[in-house]
Design a protein around this motif. Sequence first.
Motif, PDB file in Angstrom:
ATOM      1  N   ALA A  21       0.845  -1.179   0.000  1.00 30.48           N
ATOM      2  CA  ALA A  21       0.000   0.000   0.000  1.00 30.48           C
ATOM      3  C   ALA A  21       0.887   1.238   0.000  1.00 30.48           C
ATOM      4  O   ALA A  21       1.972   1.226   0.572  1.00 30.48           O
ATOM      5  CB  ALA A  21      -0.894   0.009   1.227  1.00 30.48           C
ATOM      6  N   LEU A  22       0.420   2.283  -0.647  1.00 28.22           N
ATOM      7  CA  LEU A  22       1.127   3.562  -0.647  1.00 28.22           C
ATOM      8  C   LEU A  22       0.630   4.348   0.556  1.00 28.22           C
ATOM      9  O   LEU A  22      -0.565   4.545   0.735  1.00 28.22           O
ATOM     10  CB  LEU A  22       0.844   4.330  -1.941  1.00 28.22           C
ATOM     11  N   THR A  23       1.544   4.788   1.393  1.00 27.63           N
ATOM     12  CA  THR A  23       1.174   5.517   2.600  1.00 27.63           C
ATOM     13  C   THR A  23       2.234   6.570   2.901  1.00 27.63           C
ATOM     14  O   THR A  23       3.272   6.627   2.243  1.00 27.63           O
ATOM     15  CB  THR A  23       1.010   4.539   3.790  1.00 27.63           C
ATOM     16  N   ASP A  26       5.999   9.051   7.505  1.00 31.30           N
ATOM     17  CA  ASP A  26       5.975   9.209   8.954  1.00 31.30           C
ATOM     18  C   ASP A  26       4.913  10.241   9.326  1.00 31.30           C
ATOM     19  O   ASP A  26       4.201  10.755   8.473  1.00 31.30           O
ATOM     20  CB  ASP A  26       7.351   9.627   9.491  1.00 31.30           C
ATOM     21  N   ARG A  27       4.813  10.528  10.606  1.00 38.16           N
ATOM     22  CA  ARG A  27       3.786  11.448  11.106  1.00 38.16           C
ATOM     23  C   ARG A  27       3.956  12.854  10.537  1.00 38.16           C
ATOM     24  O   ARG A  27       2.979  13.507  10.189  1.00 38.16           O
ATOM     25  CB  ARG A  27       3.854  11.490  12.626  1.00 38.16           C
ATOM     26  N   GLU A  28       5.174  13.329  10.430  1.00 34.88           N
ATOM     27  CA  GLU A  28       5.415  14.667   9.900  1.00 34.88           C
ATOM     28  C   GLU A  28       4.989  14.754   8.430  1.00 34.88           C
ATOM     29  O   GLU A  28       4.417  15.750   7.987  1.00 34.88           O
ATOM     30  CB  GLU A  28       6.883  15.076  10.042  1.00 34.88           C
ATOM     31  N   ALA A  29       5.263  13.699   7.670  1.00 35.16           N
ATOM     32  CA  ALA A  29       4.870  13.672   6.259  1.00 35.16           C
ATOM     33  C   ALA A  29       3.351  13.680   6.139  1.00 35.16           C
ATOM     34  O   ALA A  29       2.783  14.362   5.278  1.00 35.16           O
ATOM     35  CB  ALA A  29       5.449  12.445   5.575  1.00 35.16           C
ATOM     36  N   ARG A  30       2.691  12.943   7.018  1.00 29.30           N
ATOM     37  CA  ARG A  30       1.229  12.889   7.003  1.00 29.30           C
ATOM     38  C   ARG A  30       0.634  14.259   7.324  1.00 29.30           C
ATOM     39  O   ARG A  30      -0.398  14.652   6.784  1.00 29.30           O
ATOM     40  CB  ARG A  30       0.757  11.852   8.007  1.00 29.30           C
ATOM     41  N   ALA A  31       1.289  15.001   8.204  1.00 31.07           N
ATOM     42  CA  ALA A  31       0.797  16.320   8.603  1.00 31.07           C
ATOM     43  C   ALA A  31       0.807  17.303   7.440  1.00 31.07           C
ATOM     44  O   ALA A  31       0.012  18.242   7.422  1.00 31.07           O
ATOM     45  CB  ALA A  31       1.627  16.864   9.758  1.00 31.07           C
ATOM     46  N   THR A  32       1.679  17.087   6.449  1.00 32.08           N
ATOM     47  CA  THR A  32       1.727  17.989   5.296  1.00 32.08           C
ATOM     48  C   THR A  32       0.476  17.860   4.439  1.00 32.08           C
ATOM     49  O   THR A  32       0.087  18.805   3.774  1.00 32.08           O
ATOM     50  CB  THR A  32       2.950  17.716   4.399  1.00 32.08           C
ATOM     51  N   GLN A  47       1.708  -3.196   7.920  1.00 32.71           N
ATOM     52  CA  GLN A  47       2.467  -2.043   8.404  1.00 32.71           C
ATOM     53  C   GLN A  47       1.711  -0.752   8.126  1.00 32.71           C
ATOM     54  O   GLN A  47       1.685   0.150   8.960  1.00 32.71           O
ATOM     55  CB  GLN A  47       3.846  -1.988   7.763  1.00 32.71           C
ATOM     56  N   SER A  48       1.051  -0.670   6.979  1.00 25.86           N
ATOM     57  CA  SER A  48       0.254   0.510   6.662  1.00 25.86           C
ATOM     58  C   SER A  48      -0.863   0.689   7.676  1.00 25.86           C
ATOM     59  O   SER A  48      -1.125   1.797   8.145  1.00 25.86           O
ATOM     60  CB  SER A  48      -0.332   0.385   5.259  1.00 25.86           C
ATOM     61  N   ARG A  49      -1.532  -0.407   8.028  1.00 23.28           N
ATOM     62  CA  ARG A  49      -2.615  -0.343   9.013  1.00 23.28           C
ATOM     63  C   ARG A  49      -2.086   0.146  10.354  1.00 23.28           C
ATOM     64  O   ARG A  49      -2.674   1.012  11.002  1.00 23.28           O
ATOM     65  CB  ARG A  49      -3.245  -1.726   9.176  1.00 23.28           C
ATOM     66  N   LEU A  50      -0.932  -0.363  10.769  1.00 25.19           N
ATOM     67  CA  LEU A  50      -0.345   0.045  12.046  1.00 25.19           C
ATOM     68  C   LEU A  50       0.090   1.512  12.022  1.00 25.19           C
ATOM     69  O   LEU A  50      -0.030   2.217  13.022  1.00 25.19           O
ATOM     70  CB  LEU A  50       0.846  -0.848  12.396  1.00 25.19           C
ATOM     71  N   ASN A  51       0.602   1.963  10.884  1.00 22.73           N
ATOM     72  CA  ASN A  51       1.047   3.355  10.763  1.00 22.73           C
ATOM     73  C   ASN A  51      -0.111   4.334  10.926  1.00 22.73           C
ATOM     74  O   ASN A  51       0.079   5.449  11.402  1.00 22.73           O
ATOM     75  CB  ASN A  51       1.703   3.606   9.410  1.00 22.73           C
TER      76      ASN A  51
END
Length: 91
Positions: A21-23, A26-32, A47-51
């Motif tokens: 899966a494309l995800t 990290d948290r900082e990247a997600r915040a963008t 791993q995508s589900r856990l992230n």
Amino acid sequence: MEQECKRGTVKQFMESATGYALTWRDREARATGTLNMETGVFVNREQSRLNQHFKKGDTHTQESKDAIALARTGTKHSEATKARIKESNLG
């Protein structure tokens, strides 16, 4: 992934439980809020589900809180559940 491409089974592989899966990286990247080559990464589905799960310090937005409240509106605890809650609160 290369082997799957050669076999022509990429679609089945990507949709399977062991696929990728494309995800966000990290948290900082997600915040963008922007998923691109710098912020995205391919990982297996587990791993995508856990992230994406909430971690300590994460908070819901007000929109999310409203959606949760709306989904729970009208639901009631059974008598058995009420009894268990009462028992646990009594100590």
